[in-house]
Design an enzyme around this catalytic site. Sequence first.
Site, PDB file in Angstrom:
ATOM      1  N   GLU A  89      52.092  99.099  68.155  1.00 37.53           N
ATOM      2  CA  GLU A  89      51.275  98.217  68.997  1.00 37.53           C
ATOM      3  C   GLU A  89      51.517  96.750  68.638  1.00 37.53           C
ATOM      4  O   GLU A  89      51.485  95.878  69.514  1.00 37.53           O
ATOM      5  CB  GLU A  89      49.792  98.606  68.863  1.00 37.53           C
ATOM      6  CG  GLU A  89      49.531  99.943  69.551  1.00 37.53           C
ATOM      7  CD  GLU A  89      48.340 100.723  69.016  1.00 37.53           C
ATOM      8  OE1 GLU A  89      47.532 100.172  68.251  1.00 37.53           O
ATOM      9  OE2 GLU A  89      48.231 101.911  69.377  1.00 37.53           O
ATOM     10  N   GLY A 139      47.462 108.087  70.603  1.00 34.19           N
ATOM     11  CA  GLY A 139      46.342 107.996  71.532  1.00 34.19           C
ATOM     12  C   GLY A 139      46.474 108.851  72.773  1.00 34.19           C
ATOM     13  O   GLY A 139      45.716 108.678  73.733  1.00 34.19           O
ATOM     14  N   GLY A 174      44.315 107.289  63.939  1.00 41.60           N
ATOM     15  CA  GLY A 174      43.675 106.242  64.727  1.00 41.60           C
ATOM     16  C   GLY A 174      42.295 106.686  65.206  1.00 41.60           C
ATOM     17  O   GLY A 174      41.304 106.606  64.476  1.00 41.60           O
ATOM     18  N   GLY A 175      42.236 107.188  66.420  1.00 42.24           N
ATOM     19  CA  GLY A 175      40.954 107.539  67.044  1.00 42.24           C
ATOM     20  C   GLY A 175      40.065 108.411  66.169  1.00 42.24           C
ATOM     21  O   GLY A 175      38.847 108.187  66.089  1.00 42.24           O
ATOM     22  N   GLU A 216      55.388 107.493  63.390  1.00 44.13           N
ATOM     23  CA  GLU A 216      54.449 107.532  64.512  1.00 44.13           C
ATOM     24  C   GLU A 216      55.222 107.513  65.826  1.00 44.13           C
ATOM     25  O   GLU A 216      55.605 106.426  66.320  1.00 44.13           O
ATOM     26  CB  GLU A 216      53.507 106.325  64.466  1.00 44.13           C
ATOM     27  CG  GLU A 216      52.615 106.289  63.252  1.00 44.13           C
ATOM     28  CD  GLU A 216      51.279 105.597  63.554  1.00 44.13           C
ATOM     29  OE1 GLU A 216      50.236 106.188  63.254  1.00 44.13           O
ATOM     30  OE2 GLU A 216      51.293 104.485  64.103  1.00 44.13           O
ATOM     31  N   HIS A 245      53.362  98.381  63.044  1.00 41.69           N
ATOM     32  CA  HIS A 245      52.799  99.366  63.972  1.00 41.69           C
ATOM     33  C   HIS A 245      53.374  99.121  65.366  1.00 41.69           C
ATOM     34  O   HIS A 245      53.583  97.979  65.764  1.00 41.69           O
ATOM     35  CB  HIS A 245      51.262  99.246  63.986  1.00 41.69           C
ATOM     36  CG  HIS A 245      50.620 100.392  64.698  1.00 41.69           C
ATOM     37  ND1 HIS A 245      50.601 100.497  66.077  1.00 41.69           N
ATOM     38  CD2 HIS A 245      49.980 101.493  64.232  1.00 41.69           C
ATOM     39  CE1 HIS A 245      49.979 101.615  66.411  1.00 41.69           C
ATOM     40  NE2 HIS A 245      49.596 102.246  65.316  1.00 41.69           N
ATOM     41  N   ASN A 274      43.308 104.066  60.740  1.00 43.72           N
ATOM     42  CA  ASN A 274      43.646 102.794  61.383  1.00 43.72           C
ATOM     43  C   ASN A 274      42.600 102.549  62.471  1.00 43.72           C
ATOM     44  O   ASN A 274      42.640 103.166  63.520  1.00 43.72           O
ATOM     45  CB  ASN A 274      45.055 102.900  61.980  1.00 43.72           C
ATOM     46  CG  ASN A 274      45.437 101.674  62.787  1.00 43.72           C
ATOM     47  OD1 ASN A 274      44.741 100.656  62.768  1.00 43.72           O
ATOM     48  ND2 ASN A 274      46.547 101.771  63.510  1.00 43.72           N
ATOM     49  N   TRP A 275      41.680 101.650  62.184  1.00 44.13           N
ATOM     50  CA  TRP A 275      40.572 101.425  63.130  1.00 44.13           C
ATOM     51  C   TRP A 275      40.965 100.541  64.306  1.00 44.13           C
ATOM     52  O   TRP A 275      40.181 100.347  65.215  1.00 44.13           O
ATOM     53  CB  TRP A 275      39.373 100.812  62.377  1.00 44.13           C
ATOM     54  CG  TRP A 275      38.554 101.834  61.643  1.00 44.13           C
ATOM     55  CD1 TRP A 275      38.870 103.139  61.423  1.00 44.13           C
ATOM     56  CD2 TRP A 275      37.271 101.626  61.033  1.00 44.13           C
ATOM     57  NE1 TRP A 275      37.872 103.770  60.717  1.00 44.13           N
ATOM     58  CE2 TRP A 275      36.882 102.845  60.466  1.00 44.13           C
ATOM     59  CE3 TRP A 275      36.449 100.523  60.903  1.00 44.13           C
ATOM     60  CZ2 TRP A 275      35.673 103.008  59.784  1.00 44.13           C
ATOM     61  CZ3 TRP A 275      35.246 100.676  60.220  1.00 44.13           C
ATOM     62  CH2 TRP A 275      34.863 101.904  59.677  1.00 44.13           C
ATOM     63  N   LYS A 276      42.139  99.951  64.249  1.00 39.54           N
ATOM     64  CA  LYS A 276      42.630  99.091  65.341  1.00 39.54           C
ATOM     65  C   LYS A 276      41.587  98.032  65.697  1.00 39.54           C
ATOM     66  O   LYS A 276      40.868  97.561  64.820  1.00 39.54           O
ATOM     67  CB  LYS A 276      43.033  99.949  66.543  1.00 39.54           C
ATOM     68  CG  LYS A 276      44.002 101.068  66.146  1.00 39.54           C
ATOM     69  CD  LYS A 276      44.656 101.760  67.295  1.00 39.54           C
ATOM     70  CE  LYS A 276      45.604 102.829  66.762  1.00 39.54           C
ATOM     71  NZ  LYS A 276      46.387 103.476  67.786  1.00 39.54           N
ATOM     72  N   SER A 333      47.789 111.024  67.316  1.00 42.72           N
ATOM     73  CA  SER A 333      46.874 112.067  67.803  1.00 42.72           C
ATOM     74  C   SER A 333      46.552 113.125  66.747  1.00 42.72           C
ATOM     75  O   SER A 333      46.353 114.298  67.080  1.00 42.72           O
ATOM     76  CB  SER A 333      47.410 112.726  69.081  1.00 42.72           C
ATOM     77  OG  SER A 333      47.463 111.785  70.130  1.00 42.72           O
TER      78      SER A 333
END
Length: 261
Positions: free
Chosen positions: A106, A181, A241-242, A175, A104, A16-18, A220
């Site tokens: 977010e 994150g 993600g990251g 999640e 998600h 997930n590159w956000k 994470s």
Amino acid sequence: MFKMVSAMVRTLIAGNWKMNGLSSALSEIQIMRDQLAELAELADGADCLVCPPATLLSRVASVAGPRLRIGGQTCHREDSGAHTGDISATMLAEAGATYVIVGHSERRADHGETDLEVAAQLCAAQGAGLTPIVCVGESLPEREVGDALTVIGRQLQQSIPDVGQSGQNLVIAYEPIWAIGTGRVPTPEQIGEVHHHVRTFLTRRFPDHGAEIRILYGGSMTSKNARRILQVADVNGGLVGGASLRAEDFMAIYRTAIDPD
Ligand code: PGA
């Protein structure tokens, strides 16, 4: 608690590159494409997916090659119309997506998306031929008061329609919001408890195929902790993600998934 090898469920490692419009996005995708081609023989049981920002979708899809799947990060519930700034599931499919993340945390926080809205997006995604990845997860206060399973159960009940074909072509991602994150990861026991709960829900709601719906863990996840997480029963992959932004990190997680022992 730890799993027996399941031949039925294909592992999915999803990135997930956000909201990161990386200048190096296309070269990272090319590295992933080339490594997936090299790993093709080993990788029979695992899928690899990247969900870039919508602006990059078609360019990413044009260099991704046959083994790297592409997805959106959200979709509108309607197929077209007067919804300034929004993107429909059909438009994602036209750009080369085969998956889309919905619900998600977010999106729920930034855009007030409710479980019912997520249910409508899920239906729109499936209607356009995409596989929705439905995100659920508790906040830290909810976990601390012992409400995690209740919250997740409610999210599942309300965001997964029990009518029609909603259980076909579906992925769930657990999640925990407090793990996203933050570098803070639940214990394998905590992950196992939630994934078992999700599996129980799925097999009750979809007796024919609930056992085969993939349940991802996200929050994470890195190449350092992936092995420990992927070994937990009913964890069928990760939503990353990251650590999905750079091919080197992401492919290290993917390699763990195809060789989990
Ligand atoms: P993270 O994000 O891996 O950076 O924690 C996961 C996600 O939000 O999907």
